[in-house]
Design a protein around this motif. Structure first.
Motif, short mmCIF file in Angstrom:
data_model
loop_
_atom_site.label_atom_id
_atom_site.label_comp_id
_atom_site.label_asym_id
_atom_site.label_seq_id
_atom_site.Cartn_x
_atom_site.Cartn_y
_atom_site.Cartn_z
N GLN A 18 -37.55 35.98 97.95
CA GLN A 18 -38.65 36.57 97.20
C GLN A 18 -38.21 36.95 95.79
O GLN A 18 -38.96 36.76 94.81
CB GLN A 18 -39.18 37.81 97.93
CG GLN A 18 -40.43 38.42 97.30
CD GLN A 18 -41.59 37.45 97.26
OE1 GLN A 18 -41.80 36.66 98.18
NE2 GLN A 18 -42.35 37.50 96.17
N GLN A 19 -36.98 37.47 95.66
CA GLN A 19 -36.46 37.78 94.33
C GLN A 19 -36.28 36.51 93.50
O GLN A 19 -36.55 36.50 92.29
CB GLN A 19 -35.13 38.52 94.45
CG GLN A 19 -35.27 39.94 95.00
CD GLN A 19 -33.93 40.62 95.16
OE1 GLN A 19 -32.88 40.03 94.87
NE2 GLN A 19 -33.93 41.85 95.63
N ARG A 20 -35.84 35.45 94.16
CA ARG A 20 -35.67 34.17 93.44
C ARG A 20 -37.03 33.64 92.98
O ARG A 20 -37.16 33.14 91.85
CB ARG A 20 -34.99 33.16 94.36
CG ARG A 20 -34.87 31.77 93.76
CD ARG A 20 -34.01 31.77 92.50
NE ARG A 20 -33.99 30.48 91.85
CZ ARG A 20 -33.13 29.51 92.14
NH1 ARG A 20 -32.21 29.71 93.09
NH2 ARG A 20 -33.17 28.35 91.50
N LYS A 21 -38.04 33.78 93.81
CA LYS A 21 -39.38 33.34 93.42
C LYS A 21 -39.89 34.13 92.22
O LYS A 21 -40.45 33.57 91.27
CB LYS A 21 -40.34 33.50 94.60
CG LYS A 21 -41.77 33.09 94.29
CD LYS A 21 -42.67 33.29 95.50
CE LYS A 21 -44.11 32.94 95.15
NZ LYS A 21 -45.02 33.15 96.31
N THR A 22 -39.68 35.46 92.24
CA THR A 22 -40.10 36.29 91.12
C THR A 22 -39.37 35.90 89.84
O THR A 22 -39.97 35.82 88.75
CB THR A 22 -39.84 37.78 91.44
OG1 THR A 22 -40.51 38.12 92.65
CG2 THR A 22 -40.33 38.67 90.32
N GLU A 23 -38.08 35.62 89.96
CA GLU A 23 -37.28 35.21 88.80
C GLU A 23 -37.76 33.87 88.26
O GLU A 23 -37.85 33.68 87.02
CB GLU A 23 -35.81 35.14 89.19
CG GLU A 23 -34.88 34.73 88.06
CD GLU A 23 -34.84 35.74 86.94
OE1 GLU A 23 -34.49 35.33 85.80
OE2 GLU A 23 -35.15 36.93 87.17
N LYS A 40 -39.09 30.46 103.45
CA LYS A 40 -39.62 31.74 103.94
C LYS A 40 -40.39 31.55 105.24
O LYS A 40 -40.33 32.39 106.15
CB LYS A 40 -40.50 32.39 102.88
CG LYS A 40 -39.73 32.94 101.70
CD LYS A 40 -40.66 33.40 100.59
CE LYS A 40 -41.59 34.49 101.03
NZ LYS A 40 -42.46 34.96 99.93
N ALA A 64 -35.67 38.58 101.54
CA ALA A 64 -35.73 39.36 100.31
C ALA A 64 -35.11 38.60 99.13
O ALA A 64 -35.64 38.63 98.01
CB ALA A 64 -35.03 40.70 100.51
N ASN A 65 -34.00 37.92 99.37
CA ASN A 65 -33.37 37.14 98.31
C ASN A 65 -34.28 36.01 97.83
O ASN A 65 -34.36 35.73 96.63
CB ASN A 65 -32.04 36.57 98.80
CG ASN A 65 -30.99 37.65 99.03
OD1 ASN A 65 -31.10 38.75 98.49
ND2 ASN A 65 -29.99 37.35 99.84
N ARG A 81 -32.61 39.95 105.01
CA ARG A 81 -31.90 39.91 103.74
C ARG A 81 -32.16 38.59 103.01
O ARG A 81 -32.39 38.58 101.78
CB ARG A 81 -30.40 40.08 104.00
CG ARG A 81 -29.57 40.21 102.72
CD ARG A 81 -28.09 40.31 103.03
NE ARG A 81 -27.79 41.51 103.81
CZ ARG A 81 -27.38 41.48 105.07
NH1 ARG A 81 -27.22 40.31 105.70
NH2 ARG A 81 -27.13 42.59 105.71
#
Length: 394
Positions: free
Chosen positions: A330-335, A381, A327-328, A324
């Motif tokens: 990775q979402q922060r990196k995308t943002e 990560k 995944a958070n 979890r």
């Protein structure tokens, strides 16, 4: 790759799990007995079934390959430089993920480094080097990641694989004769001393294999992986709940199921603090309660309530938390990258690629900030990947 088993031939029996094949082999072994009357016979049947499955695995290693016709008059040196097999073009191959996991663990993975660092933290630096040498000595003979022990090796074999200057790097090496401090022990004696330290350590790094002969040792993966998981769990409990909660978890792991008064005695904490810590750990799922009734009516007032740590459940929950969090991140990196889409598009221009000085001061500051944020995310990560390797792949 096919000879080294990094790719394997796709066979009809691969559609069935290893456990199903084991059950079939066990059923065939049971047919040889009219009545199974003892536990020893059950163990014999299971061992024979496992040996059958392993034999089948070894026999299919080179399926999908054709052996070359080698001239008998050919020299041995020339024969050794050529591959003994050709790949059969009519056979389909698939990646052998188990082989890759084994290779990453034994050769160039974070996990091998973590095992060596774990031995270094428990004993010293040379002990970590000895552990690495045990991995190198048996890396070609291992078939699966989940094996309980590594291939056995003697102290002499490990000593011959070590570099000559290993014992001159400042670690403690006691003299053989305390009265004559100039008399230094031999390399075999020093390695034997480190093997004894690793074997007697509570983490159980090394295991004696007397059934294979005298002076045979191997890495005890069964105890080592459990010890590393426990250390990881205790470290996370300390970071999240404090040292007192970690002490309670460690006591329950060592002693087993205890009631509240026993926990107070071992932890040397007041009853109020122990009750509060246990409630916190219970809400987090790190401890559970086992009710032991004194009478047949199972009245709560006449029952013992024992606290314990469900280790396997904790490890699974911890692995889910790692997934979890990954995944958070990775979402922060995308943002973070989406916020700087204009800057990324500017960095993709040919003139900026050729000369980074075309960027303004504001863009350079924003680029440095973005690189710093992305670096922190990637480091986090990487640490989570190490945790997942310990919890899942070791």
């Amino acid at each position: 790759m096919a000879i080294e088993q990094f790719v394997t031939a796709v066979l009809p029996q691969h559609s069935r799990s290893v456990y199903d094949r084991f059950l079939d082999a066990e059923e065939k072994e049971l047919e040889k007995y009219t009545i199974v009357s003892s536990a020893q016979e059950i163990r014999t049947i299971k061992s024979a079934a496992q040996a059958t499955v392993n034999a089948i695995f070894k026999n299919i290693e080179h399926i999908g390959m054709k052996r070359k016709a080698v001239d008998d008059l050919q020299s041995e040196a020339k024969r050794s430089t050529e591959l003994a097999f050709d790949v059969d073009p009519e056979v389909f191959f698939t990646l052998n993920y188990e082989k890759y996991n084994l290779y990453f663990r034994n050769h160039a993975s974070f996990l091998l480094k973590m095992v060596a660092d774990f031995a270094t933290s428990r004993i010293n630096r040379t002990a970590g080097i000895v552990m690495k040498t045990f991995f190198r000595s048996g890396k070609e003979k291992m078939k699966a990641v989940k094996e309980d022990t590594s291939p056995a090796a003697t102290v002499t074999h490990i000593a011959n694989m070590l570099e000559p200057d290993v014992f001159t790097r400042g670690d403690i090496v006691l003299p053989t004769n305390p009265m004559d401090k100039k008399e230094k022990p031999s390399v075999n004696e020093v390695v034997q001393g480190y093997v004894d330290l690793l074997r007697t350590d509570p983490s159980g790094f090394i295991k004696r294999r007397d059934e294979l002969g005298s002076n045979q040792f191997s890495v005890n993966f069964a105890r080592l992986r459990q010890a590393m998981k426990k250390e990881l769990l205790e470290g996370l409990v300390t970071d999240k709940f404090g040292v007192a909660c970690c002490r309670i978890v460690r006591i329950l792991n060592d002693k087993g199921k205890l009631d509240e008064s026993q926990i107070q005695k071992y932890a040397m904490l007041p009853p109020k603090d122990v009750r509060q810590k246990l409630d916190t750990l219970l809400l987090s799922g790190l401890v559970e309660i086992q009710e032991v009734p004194r009478s047949t009516d199972r009245a709560p007032g006449r029952s013992f309530h024992l606290w314990y740590v469900p280790l396997e459940k904790c490890f699974q929950e911890l692995l889910v938390d790692v997934y979890r969090t990954t995944a958070n991140l990775q979402q922060r990196k995308t943002e973070e990258l989406l916020r700087r889409k204009r800057l990324i598009d500017k960095l993709s221009r040919e003139d900026v690629i050729a000369n980074i000085e075309l960027l303004g001061e504001i863009d350079k500051a924003e680029l440095a900030k973005m690189e710093k944020v992305i670096e922190r995310i990637e480091v986090s990560k990487g640490r989570l990947d190490e945790m997942s390797m310990i919890l899942r792949d070791f």
